[in-house]
Design a protein around this motif. Structure first.
Motif, short mmCIF file in Angstrom:
data_model
loop_
_atom_site.label_atom_id
_atom_site.label_comp_id
_atom_site.label_asym_id
_atom_site.label_seq_id
_atom_site.Cartn_x
_atom_site.Cartn_y
_atom_site.Cartn_z
N LEU A 148 -1.34 8.78 -0.07
CA LEU A 148 -2.09 8.33 -1.25
C LEU A 148 -1.63 9.08 -2.49
CD1 LEU A 148 -4.28 6.59 -2.46
CD2 LEU A 148 -5.96 8.31 -1.81
N LYS A 149 -1.39 10.39 -2.34
CA LYS A 149 -0.89 11.17 -3.48
C LYS A 149 0.48 10.67 -3.92
CE LYS A 149 -1.44 15.32 -1.68
NZ LYS A 149 -1.41 16.81 -1.62
N ALA A 150 1.31 10.31 -2.96
CA ALA A 150 2.64 9.80 -3.29
C ALA A 150 2.53 8.49 -4.05
CB ALA A 150 3.46 9.63 -2.03
N LYS A 151 1.62 7.61 -3.61
CA LYS A 151 1.44 6.32 -4.29
C LYS A 151 0.93 6.53 -5.72
CE LYS A 151 0.60 3.52 -0.14
NZ LYS A 151 -0.39 2.71 0.61
N ARG A 152 0.00 7.45 -5.88
CA ARG A 152 -0.52 7.74 -7.23
C ARG A 152 0.60 8.27 -8.13
NH1 ARG A 152 -5.74 10.88 -4.94
NH2 ARG A 152 -7.15 9.12 -4.68
N ALA A 153 1.38 9.17 -7.58
CA ALA A 153 2.47 9.75 -8.36
C ALA A 153 3.47 8.67 -8.76
CB ALA A 153 3.17 10.85 -7.57
N ASP A 154 3.79 7.77 -7.84
CA ASP A 154 4.72 6.68 -8.15
C ASP A 154 4.15 5.76 -9.21
OD1 ASP A 154 6.51 7.66 -6.31
OD2 ASP A 154 5.98 6.25 -4.72
N ARG A 155 2.86 5.47 -9.11
CA ARG A 155 2.23 4.57 -10.08
C ARG A 155 2.21 5.20 -11.47
NH1 ARG A 155 1.80 0.29 -12.79
NH2 ARG A 155 -0.27 -0.22 -13.60
N ILE A 156 1.87 6.48 -11.54
CA ILE A 156 1.84 7.16 -12.84
C ILE A 156 3.24 7.21 -13.44
CG2 ILE A 156 1.45 9.39 -13.96
CD1 ILE A 156 -0.88 9.78 -11.96
N ARG A 157 4.23 7.47 -12.61
CA ARG A 157 5.60 7.50 -13.11
C ARG A 157 6.02 6.12 -13.63
NH1 ARG A 157 9.64 11.03 -13.11
NH2 ARG A 157 11.71 10.20 -13.51
N GLN A 158 5.60 5.05 -12.96
CA GLN A 158 5.94 3.71 -13.42
C GLN A 158 5.27 3.42 -14.77
OE1 GLN A 158 8.14 1.30 -12.11
NE2 GLN A 158 7.75 0.59 -14.20
N ILE A 159 4.01 3.84 -14.90
CA ILE A 159 3.32 3.66 -16.18
C ILE A 159 4.05 4.42 -17.28
CG2 ILE A 159 1.19 4.19 -17.44
CD1 ILE A 159 -0.33 3.66 -14.82
N ALA A 160 4.46 5.64 -16.97
CA ALA A 160 5.19 6.45 -17.95
C ALA A 160 6.53 5.80 -18.30
CB ALA A 160 5.42 7.86 -17.41
N GLU A 161 7.20 5.22 -17.32
CA GLU A 161 8.47 4.54 -17.58
C GLU A 161 8.28 3.32 -18.47
OE1 GLU A 161 12.18 3.79 -18.04
OE2 GLU A 161 11.61 5.49 -16.77
N ASP A 162 7.20 2.57 -18.24
CA ASP A 162 6.89 1.42 -19.09
C ASP A 162 6.63 1.88 -20.52
OD1 ASP A 162 7.11 -0.28 -16.92
OD2 ASP A 162 4.96 -0.34 -16.53
N ALA A 163 5.91 3.00 -20.66
CA ALA A 163 5.63 3.54 -21.99
C ALA A 163 6.92 3.98 -22.68
CB ALA A 163 4.64 4.70 -21.89
N ARG A 164 7.78 4.66 -21.94
CA ARG A 164 9.05 5.13 -22.51
C ARG A 164 9.90 3.96 -22.98
NH1 ARG A 164 14.48 6.58 -21.09
NH2 ARG A 164 14.33 5.34 -19.21
#
Length: 281
Positions: A160-176
């Motif tokens: 679950l922590k890995a999925k959260r981390a992946d999701r947050i990174r994807q959100i950050a990539e979309d923002a970038r």
């Protein structure tokens, strides 16, 4: 009672400290003198103003903004204990050596950390900028809103922590991607975000409570989409202070917004409120 504290030379070159305005840095140092030996202090802008700026024409609302600035750079953390609000200087034990400590305030614990610890409410009921001791408030910011669990939660299962981390990174990539396409050179005036390091991803994560509320209001769902970031950075592009056009006054004449600054939760809320006010007008 005030205490004598030490300042290490590396303080001045700390990236977290350099992200703060000079007055916020001065406030940060001043806090050390009035924190107890655990690095804790009441989270009262009026009290802090009276202790650190007793003879200066500085409103407690200005002090609260500086406290929020320190919090957004992870230099202090707000927490609640027994129904009362406090602040804690992070890294206190690393920087202050105290032989026989005494404690005045409840000790800091992540269990008592505020859900939106960078949005400590100032005292008073006045409006921002009217000279009264006001409360800077955004209708898009609510401490009752759900917050995405932090990736460092030790009780969460590893997958679950890995999925959260992946999701947050994807959100950050979309923002970038949206930031670079709209505001960064050569499309805009600001420096490009070329690397999503830990600090930048953490900045995005901290902003998620407000971002999710905005997505709910705009799209009917809390899911954070690339369309949100495009709309947000288009809003920033329409504001001279946030798009790099300025003007910027001394002593910050060379300062310009960047990716991390625009992703601060307080900046997102202010731009959203401004856009809503212009639409209503």
């Amino acid at each position: 009672m005030a205490r004598i504290r030490s300042i290490k030379p590396e303080f001045w070159s700390s990236e977290q400290v350099m992200e703060c305005s000079p007055m916020a840095r001065l406030l940060f140092i001043g806090l050390w003198n009035f924190c107890d030996d655990g690095g804790n202090h009441v989270a009262s802008a009026k009290t802090v103003k009276a202790e650190i700026f007793p003879g200066d024409d500085i409103a407690s609302t200005d002090v609260q903004r500086m406290l929020d600035e320190l919090s957004s750079n992870s230099l202090i953390a707000f927490y609640t204990n027994g129904g009362k609000d406090y602040l804690h200087v992070t890294g206190w034990k690393k920087h202050q050596k105290i032989d026989r400590p005494t404690f005045k305030h409840p000790s800091f614990s992540n269990d008592h950390r505020r859900a939106l610890d960078e949005s400590s409410p100032p005292e008073g009921n006045g409006e921002e900028g009217n000279g009264e001791e006001g409360k800077e408030h955004s209708s898009l910011r609510s401490e009752s809103s759900p917050q995405l669990a932090l990736t460092g939660d030790p009780t969460a299962p590893a997958d679950l922590k890995a999925k959260r981390a992946d999701r947050i990174r994807q959100i950050a990539e979309d923002a970038r991607t949206a930031y670079n396409a709209i505001l960064a050179k050569p499309h805009g005036q600001l420096p490009a975000c070329t690397l999503l390091n830990k600090s930048r991803i953490k900045t995005v994560e901290k902003a998620l409570p407000t971002v999710r509320q905005l997505c709910q209001a705009m799209f009917g769902s809390e899911k954070v989409t690339p369309q949100f970031w495009e709309a947000y950075f288009e809003t920033a592009a329409g504001d001279d202070f946030h798009n790099g056009n300025g003007p910027y006054t001394a002593p910050h004449g060379n300062w310009r917004p960047d990716f991390e600054y625009l992703l601060r939760e307080t900046v997102i809320a202010k731009l959203a409120d401004r856009a809503a006010s212009e639409d209503a007008a």
